[in-house]
Design a protein around this motif. Structure first.
Motif, short mmCIF file in Angstrom:
data_model
loop_
_atom_site.label_atom_id
_atom_site.label_comp_id
_atom_site.label_asym_id
_atom_site.label_seq_id
_atom_site.Cartn_x
_atom_site.Cartn_y
_atom_site.Cartn_z
N HIS A 55 0.87 -1.18 0.00
CA HIS A 55 0.00 0.00 0.00
C HIS A 55 0.90 1.22 0.00
CE1 HIS A 55 1.07 -0.62 4.16
NE2 HIS A 55 0.45 0.48 4.57
N HIS A 57 1.11 3.96 2.03
CA HIS A 57 1.53 4.76 3.19
C HIS A 57 3.02 5.04 3.01
CE1 HIS A 57 -1.99 3.44 6.00
NE2 HIS A 57 -2.28 4.51 5.30
N HIS A 60 5.99 2.66 3.14
CA HIS A 60 6.01 1.54 2.19
C HIS A 60 6.26 2.00 0.76
CE1 HIS A 60 4.24 -1.37 5.14
NE2 HIS A 60 3.95 -0.21 5.70
N HIS A 162 -6.70 -2.60 5.65
CA HIS A 162 -5.84 -1.78 6.51
C HIS A 162 -6.48 -0.38 6.60
CE1 HIS A 162 -2.14 -0.29 8.26
NE2 HIS A 162 -1.72 0.35 7.18
N ASP A 249 1.03 -4.71 7.24
CA ASP A 249 -0.04 -3.78 7.53
C ASP A 249 -1.42 -4.37 7.21
OD1 ASP A 249 2.23 -2.38 8.01
OD2 ASP A 249 1.50 -0.49 7.17
ZN LIG Z 1 0.17 1.24 6.63
#
Ligand SMILES: [Zn+2]
Ligand SMILES: [Zn+2]
Length: 339
Positions: A55, A57, A60, A162, A249
């Protein structure tokens, strides 16, 4: 048996998540997650053919720029995969720079980006020479759980919750071919590049009765011809393929835990996030992360041979042993219950 994949977490457990998986005997690697990757050498990065992002975020995805910078101007097609919204995220990153000087580059550098939706994959190329324009038409294909299928291995994805869609990944070898060097030599053959084509013939399920020719030694010896199946029986052992799963996550819902357990089943090595201790379960739940106990329990229930936890909250700095102990204890307790 020498495993084909040699996965390693890029950073320590308190730093950005990411799993680097080089392939033995090949100048190639794949990468799960694209956080801070300064710990990878430029040489490590240049080997990467496919990047799978759980993902976007920041922890990451912040390593995208370094990857892009190292590959810019090279003759390379890099494939990137990510969850819903990924095409827009990549386009947004690329739109953050000026590309007026790249149109005359001799080499062709292309990012092939694929967004994973529950029912389909949407892919779009971003070509350096076009200034990474996002104007190309997208291609759509059905999503059946697999993102990449090559003769010797495949990469699968599962969509987790998530609070945003977040992908889990696994890489699985079709089967493992171990070449017994002494037997190769005892047939008067040399270790050489022909072993690569030999393995490729086995992975593509060529007819065992078909002929396979092994080139002779240097200038003098003639080539030798075998039936493929006979040669395999003489010089190789074939065992189940290696499976590595990466989960980063995911909220602690029952649905997520069931999905991860099924997805990771039979893995040789599960890399799974464990951001919090069970005593901070309320915080873990609010932040959509797993606890160490949950990670250990999932590892046991999925029957994995080995597991590694990572992505620890900074609140456990100097106390990481508590997370390892909790995960190990949960794994042991669950394993002994199931015996
Ligand atoms: Zn995350
Ligand atoms: Zn994270």
């Amino acid at each position: 048996m020498r495993p084909s994949f040699h996965p390693r977490l890029i950073n320590g457990p308190f730093d950005d998540p990411g799993l680097y998986i080089p392939f033995i005997f090949e100048n190639r690697a794949i990468l799960f997650d694209l956080g801070d990757n300064q710990a990878l050498s430029p040489g490590d990065i240049l080997k990467i053919s496919h990047v799978f992002v759980t993902h976007t975020h920041m922890d990451h995805f912040v390593g995208f720029d370094r990857l892009l910078r190292l590959l810019l101007g090279r003759d390379k097609i890099l494939c990137l995969y990510g969850p819903q919204g990924f095409l827009e995220n990549v386009a947004g990153k690329l739109a953050g720079y000026s590309w007026n000087l790249v149109r005359h580059y001799t080499n062709r550098f292309i990012l092939n980006v694929t967004e994973v939706r529950p029912d389909r994959l949407i892919s779009m190329p971003f070509a350096c020479r076009d200034g990474f324009s996002a104007d190309r038409p997208a291609e759509t294909s059905p999503f059946n759980g697999r993102l990449l299928t090559e003769p010797s291995f495949s990469v699968a994805a599962v969509i987790l919750d998530h609070r945003i869609p977040c992908l889990g990944f696994s890489i699985k070898e079709q089967f493992h071919i171990n070449i017994i060097k002494d037997r190769v030599l005892s047939l008067g053959l040399q270790i050489g590049p022909w072993l690569k084509s030999f393995k490729a013939a086995l992975f593509s399920h060529s007819d065992p009765a078909s002929e396979f020719s092994v080139p002779g030694d240097t200038q003098t010896a003639d080539s030798q011809t075998f039936r493929l199946g006979d040669l395999a029986a003489k010089i190789a052992t074939i065992t189940p393929g290696q499976k590595i799963t990466y989960i980063a996550d995911a909220g602690m819902s029952a649905a997520n835990q069931a999905k991860i357990t099924a997805f990771a089943r039979g893995s040789d090595h599960l890399f799974i996030e464990a951001a919090f201790l069970e005593k901070h379960r309320t915080i873990a739940s609010a932040k959509y992360h797993l606890t160490a106990r949950q990670a250990g329990r999932i590892a046991a229930r999925a029957g994995v041979k080995q597991f590694t936890i990572f992505h620890f909250s900074p609140r456990y700095s100097e106390m990481e042993h508590l997370l390892y102990e909790e995960a190990r204890e949960a794994y042991r307790a669950d394993m002994s219950r199931s015996v």
